[in-house]
Scaffold this motif. Sequence first.
Motif, PDB file in Angstrom:
ATOM      1  N   GLY A  44     101.530 -35.627  64.083  1.00  0.00           N
ATOM      2  CA  GLY A  44     102.021 -35.324  62.737  1.00  0.00           C
ATOM      3  C   GLY A  44     102.351 -36.569  61.966  1.00  0.00           C
ATOM      4  O   GLY A  44     102.416 -37.652  62.479  1.00  0.00           O
TER       5      GLY A  44
ATOM      6  N   PRO B  48     106.826 -36.027  66.138  1.00  0.00           N
ATOM      7  CA  PRO B  48     105.643 -35.831  65.303  1.00  0.00           C
ATOM      8  C   PRO B  48     104.481 -36.748  65.665  1.00  0.00           C
ATOM      9  O   PRO B  48     103.310 -36.361  65.543  1.00  0.00           O
TER      10      PRO B  48
ATOM     11  N   ILE C 207     105.784 -27.508  63.640  1.00  0.00           N
ATOM     12  CA  ILE C 207     106.597 -28.586  64.178  1.00  0.00           C
ATOM     13  C   ILE C 207     107.832 -28.812  63.304  1.00  0.00           C
ATOM     14  O   ILE C 207     108.923 -29.129  63.797  1.00  0.00           O
ATOM     15  N   GLY C 208     107.701 -28.587  62.009  1.00  0.00           N
ATOM     16  CA  GLY C 208     108.836 -28.741  61.105  1.00  0.00           C
ATOM     17  C   GLY C 208     109.926 -27.725  61.381  1.00  0.00           C
ATOM     18  O   GLY C 208     111.118 -28.052  61.418  1.00  0.00           O
TER      19      GLY C 208
ATOM     20  N   ARG D  96     110.379 -37.813  57.902  1.00  0.00           N
ATOM     21  CA  ARG D  96     109.255 -38.100  58.802  1.00  0.00           C
ATOM     22  C   ARG D  96     108.062 -37.209  58.499  1.00  0.00           C
ATOM     23  O   ARG D  96     106.910 -37.656  58.547  1.00  0.00           O
ATOM     24  N   LEU D  97     108.311 -35.933  58.167  1.00  0.00           N
ATOM     25  CA  LEU D  97     107.228 -34.974  57.945  1.00  0.00           C
ATOM     26  C   LEU D  97     106.853 -34.832  56.475  1.00  0.00           C
ATOM     27  O   LEU D  97     105.852 -34.184  56.162  1.00  0.00           O
TER      28      LEU D  97
ATOM     29  N   ALA E 196     114.067 -35.726  59.945  1.00  0.00           N
ATOM     30  CA  ALA E 196     112.903 -34.854  60.118  1.00  0.00           C
ATOM     31  C   ALA E 196     112.193 -34.615  58.788  1.00  0.00           C
ATOM     32  O   ALA E 196     110.955 -34.621  58.716  1.00  0.00           O
TER      33      ALA E 196
END
Length: 530
Positions: free
Chosen positions: A530, A525, A119-120, A142-143, A139
């Motif tokens: 995620g 996510p 997903i990253g 968030r991850l 991003a």
Amino acid sequence: MDVIKSLLEQQPLMALFLTIAIGYLIGEINIKGFSLGVGAVLFVALAVGWFAPKSAPAPMVGTLGLALFLYAVGVQYGKQFFLGLKSSNGRKANLMALIGVLLSGAVSLLFTRTHELSIGHALGLFAGSGTSTPTLQAAIARLSSDDPAVGYSVAYPFGVAGPILCLYIVFMVLKPKLQSNAGGRMEVREITLHDSEFAGKTVGELAATLPASVRIVALRRAHHNEPVSPEAVLAEDDVLLMVGPNKEMLDQAGLAVGEPDPGRFAKDRRDLDYIRVFASRATVVGHALGDINLPTTRASIVAHVRRGDADLLPGPDLVLESGDRVGLLAHRDDFKPVRQFFGDSIKATAEFSYISIGLGMAIGFLLGAVVIPLPGMGRVSLGLSGVLIAALVLGNYRRTGPLNWTIPLSANIVLRNLGLTLFLAQVGMASGPKFAATVSQTGLTMLGLGAIVLLTLVLPILILGLFVFKMPYDEVAGIVAGACGNPAILAYANKLAPTDAPDIGYAMIFPGMTIIKILVVNVVPALFGG
């Protein structure tokens, strides 16, 4: 090599600015009109990060840089952004851009199923294809991973070169007829009223018959030049001094009024001469021209205002900003008091209120810290997009009491370019090792996926704008530039279509689509757990 590596890792700030210098040097390399520009800093930073993994400065450096970039962009384009939301054309343009952005995001996520991307990496492809550095930061935050930086760096070249190539191909196929705005400079005409139907009427009555962008600023009568007022009554053989945005419009207006004059206004400067001053004093900055009383002993008038690279037609509602260059017609004896009144300091082009930027940034960070619950998806915070939202609102208001939220254009450009550069250098240096490992594993696969994501962003906008909504090419080019976000694309659009439309389209689209992209990488996510 070990000595150089050790030096870079022991001096991370030296490594940061060396990376910036080399990046800009490479970014200036031009191959048939294409150059990476500031994007080259990212690639140099990736190489430095791979070579010396411990050389990356603290993440706070990148966060600060990106916050400065977002605030400067929002303050500059806030007014145009909200005007775009109110107009039918603006809403149509934002809808087109929204469709392209959401399609590119959907295709990026599809690759997590069809090509087993993380997903990253998928969100990085989405951010890189749209050359959206704020989206990349969102991003990563968030991850809590550098995976998005890898996908971003792979897709970024396509995000810059792809839209430019698409705009060029469409331009060559359609061959649109476009009229240059002559660099945004005002033109001047002298017109004589020989046997004119307007003799005996007032200047206001004549002005009502002219295009809105053409203005009468002075009158020559009985061998004397003088500023005009709307109540002045015209007579035969009067010579009018008119200003407008281009030669064609002035020629058309002049033919409808009288005959071209040989230039007696310009030759005779006994009563009126031209002076241009910088607006830098607090007594004029932030005030409308209609509220300003010029300190002249004889009649005088503001002929035009130049802001950045564009001339603005003066009107009573035009609010002066710090660094504006004001052109006046006045008697030479009044030049000194006029300079003192406006300040006439070039420093104003690079100065801004640290009080307003401090408060504005603080409001943005506070707004970004607000946590928004989304049913079924957890909680999402705006993060640095809060800075952009706050800046857009403040840029729209421009002034609140004694606080002037605007930043002079030259200072704004320096501030946002420095901020963007710091972020690209920091995030690239931190992501270098993982980028090298990922590219060596996936080969050309991610490069091809990045190109596909880019096309799903650009092609829908071109198709909808040109063939469904039948919009002019220059407007669509501005929308493409705003949806993609990279200034290099806007610069190329201006080269193909030298009108104001690309800049206006970019201003309407870029802030809103940046927010949408940031929200996408925050929400996705949660949907994927995620």
